[in-house]
Design a protein around this motif. Structure first.
Motif, short mmCIF file in Angstrom:
data_model
loop_
_atom_site.label_atom_id
_atom_site.label_comp_id
_atom_site.label_asym_id
_atom_site.label_seq_id
_atom_site.Cartn_x
_atom_site.Cartn_y
_atom_site.Cartn_z
N GLU A 405 1.30 108.98 86.78
CA GLU A 405 1.13 109.08 88.23
C GLU A 405 2.48 109.02 88.94
O GLU A 405 2.68 109.65 89.98
N SER A 406 3.43 108.26 88.37
CA SER A 406 4.75 108.15 88.98
C SER A 406 5.51 109.48 88.98
O SER A 406 6.46 109.65 89.73
N ASP A 407 5.08 110.42 88.14
CA ASP A 407 5.72 111.74 88.08
C ASP A 407 5.06 112.77 89.00
O ASP A 407 5.49 113.93 89.03
N SER A 409 4.91 113.48 92.20
CA SER A 409 5.71 114.20 93.18
C SER A 409 6.62 115.21 92.49
O SER A 409 6.74 116.36 92.95
N ALA A 410 7.24 114.81 91.39
CA ALA A 410 8.14 115.71 90.67
C ALA A 410 7.38 116.88 90.08
O ALA A 410 7.85 118.03 90.13
N THR A 412 4.48 118.16 91.14
CA THR A 412 4.00 119.03 92.22
C THR A 412 5.13 119.91 92.74
O THR A 412 4.96 121.13 92.91
N ASP A 413 6.29 119.31 92.99
CA ASP A 413 7.41 120.09 93.50
C ASP A 413 7.84 121.15 92.50
O ASP A 413 8.08 122.31 92.86
N CYS A 436 -5.77 117.39 88.40
CA CYS A 436 -5.08 118.33 89.28
C CYS A 436 -6.01 119.48 89.64
O CYS A 436 -6.78 119.95 88.79
#
Length: 472
Positions: A405-407, A409-410, A412-413, A436
């Motif tokens: 979960e900590s990844d 944002s990375a 998605t971008d 997702c």
């Protein structure tokens, strides 16, 4: 002076496949798909627009009208802004009111749906005892949810907020039941549920919301209904006379093929006294103290509500004037609202099914298929998100490739960059229920092979995520 007239070139760059003749006369509505895209829309030929639901787009004839109104404004600014513009604006208000089956004096325009929601929540007067609550569903658009946060914060404890959790896919009856339960919980706790904010079609996930039933439930319980129809007019059949919400706003620049930014803001006569000020406050504001202020605009016999929204500072409001033209273009070229709705709902359902088959996943829907009774569809991706609490993934999620979960944002971008830079497209992505998802928009310029292409493209990028390529 009467507004300058210019005949709308409805079949400018008309299809060469026989749907329209050389002289512009119609032999029936056009065929939806790539030929319509190439003849009527402004897309880069290499770009696949599968995200119409975010920003919409316009065809060549409406761009022509937009520029016409802008040119009129520059040809004689004072004449246009003071005298011509109000007449043209009334024509668009009448057109959108007819489409929504509402009285013209209840419909005005603002730049976007978020502004409409802000206008209502910032105008409502809260009881000083601190018991008032704003109810909203947890799928509410982020900008509107933050508006709720701001109002609660700004009013310093005079009003609170209560989120209503949903778990899709669920049936419409469950949505109404959860609203009723939230009202009852609010009352049990000594609170006063004043207003509920909810969608016509939610943004993420992109599902049709039972706004008619929730509006009725609000009315039965004395709760004001604030309907955020950002995804609404042009996609869903809306009968405001029958639904009778307390406040309603809907973007015209998304699904109605109107230039950005334009939204219809509906307030029934019974509630117009609550909306004392536009945002920002401008010449239409009427102070309770009766203080006389200079108003540079010509005298108007229109209602206080209509007059207030007619001129709100100096802006390029030419998109508002295009509403009547877009409605006419959709009727004469595309075959009318019913034909568009039926075709796009069918395309979204079938296109979503084909994309899901390619991905080996599923479409988000319920047993009654009410969630997909719109022009958007949500397709699961073969990627799961590992929760940070260390809890193991269960069920079908356990068999999917996953990332922490900590990844998120990375991932998605990186994912969106690959779609844009390598595939020249953009697809809205989101995480729901630990998985997702991709939201795909159907539109008159698309065909089913666009959804198949999307499925293959998404699959390829998902496989790269599973290999950890985003970490590079």
């Amino acid at each position: 002076m009467a507004p300058t007239q210019l005949e709308l070139p409805l079949r400018e760059k008309a299809q060469a496949d026989g749907d329209a003749s050389q002289n512009g006369s119609s032999r029936g509505p056009v065929t939806f798909g790539h030929a319509l895209r190439d003849s009527q829309f402004l897309f880069d030929p290499s770009y696949r627009n599968l995200n119409h639901g975010s920003y919409g787009t316009i065809p060549h004839p409406i761009q022509t009208r937009l520029r016409h109104y802008q040119s009129l404004a520059e040809s004689a600014p004072d004449r246009f802004i003071r005298y011509t513009y109000p007449q043209l604006l009334d024509q668009s208000r009448a057109a959108i009111a007819t489409l929504l089956r509402a009285p013209p004096d209840t419909c005005v325009f603002v730049s976007n749906a978020t502004l409409g929601v802000n206008t209502v929540l910032r105008n409502l007067v809260w009881h000083p005892d601190g018991r008032d609550e704003i109810l909203y569903f947890d799928t509410l658009y982020g900008g509107c949810a933050k508006t709720v946060d701001y109002v609660v914060e700004d009013r310093g404890g005079v009003v609170g907020a209560r989120s209503i959790a949903l778990k899709y896919p669920c049936e419409d009856g469950e949505v109404v039941a959860r609203f009723v339960a939230a009202v009852e919980a609010s009352l049990r706790e000594g609170k006063r549920p004043r207003v509920c904010v909810f969608d016509v079609v939610s943004s993420l996930p992109g599902v049709r919301f039972p706004f008619e039933a929730v509006t009725a439930a609000c009315r039965e319980r004395g709760v004001l209904s604030l309907v955020d129809g950002a995804q609404g007019v042009g996609m869903v059949d809306i009968d405001l006379g029958a639904v009778d919400p307390d406040f309603f706003v809907s973007n015209c620049h998304k699904w109605l093929h109107v230039p950005r930014g334009c939204a219809v803001f509906y307030v029934p006569l019974r509630n117009q006294a609550m909306i004392r000020s536009t945002l920002p406050t401008s010449h239409g504001f009427v102070p309770r103290a009766g203080t006389k202020r200079h108003n540079p605009m010509p005298p108007s016999a229109k209602s206080v509500f209509v007059n207030a929204f007619e001129f709100v500072g100096t802006l390029d409001t030419a998109p508002y004037l295009c509403v009547k033209d877009s409605i006419r273009w959709r009727e004469e070229v595309l075959g009318g609202e019913a034909r568009i709705r039926e075709a796009l709902t069918a395309m979204a359902r079938e296109g979503g099914k084909r994309a899901a088959e390619i991905l080996g996943t599923k479409v988000m829907d319920n047993a009654s298929q009410s969630l997909t009774r719109c022009s958007m569809v949500n397709v699961a991706l073969p990627l799961a998100v590992q929760p940070e609490n260390g809890k193991a993934l269960e069920g079908e999620l356990a068999s999917l490739p996953s990332f922490p979960e900590s990844d998120m944002s990375a991932v998605t971008d990186w994912f969106l960059r690959r779609l844009m830079d390598e595939h020249n497209t953009f697809i809205a992505l989101f995480v729901y229920g630990g998985q997702c998802w991709a939201r795909l928009s159907a539109q008159v310029y698309l065909e089913l092979d666009d959804f198949e292409w999307a499925g293959k493209t998404l699959k390829e990028v998902c496989e790269r995520v599973a290999k950890g390529e985003y970490k590079q």
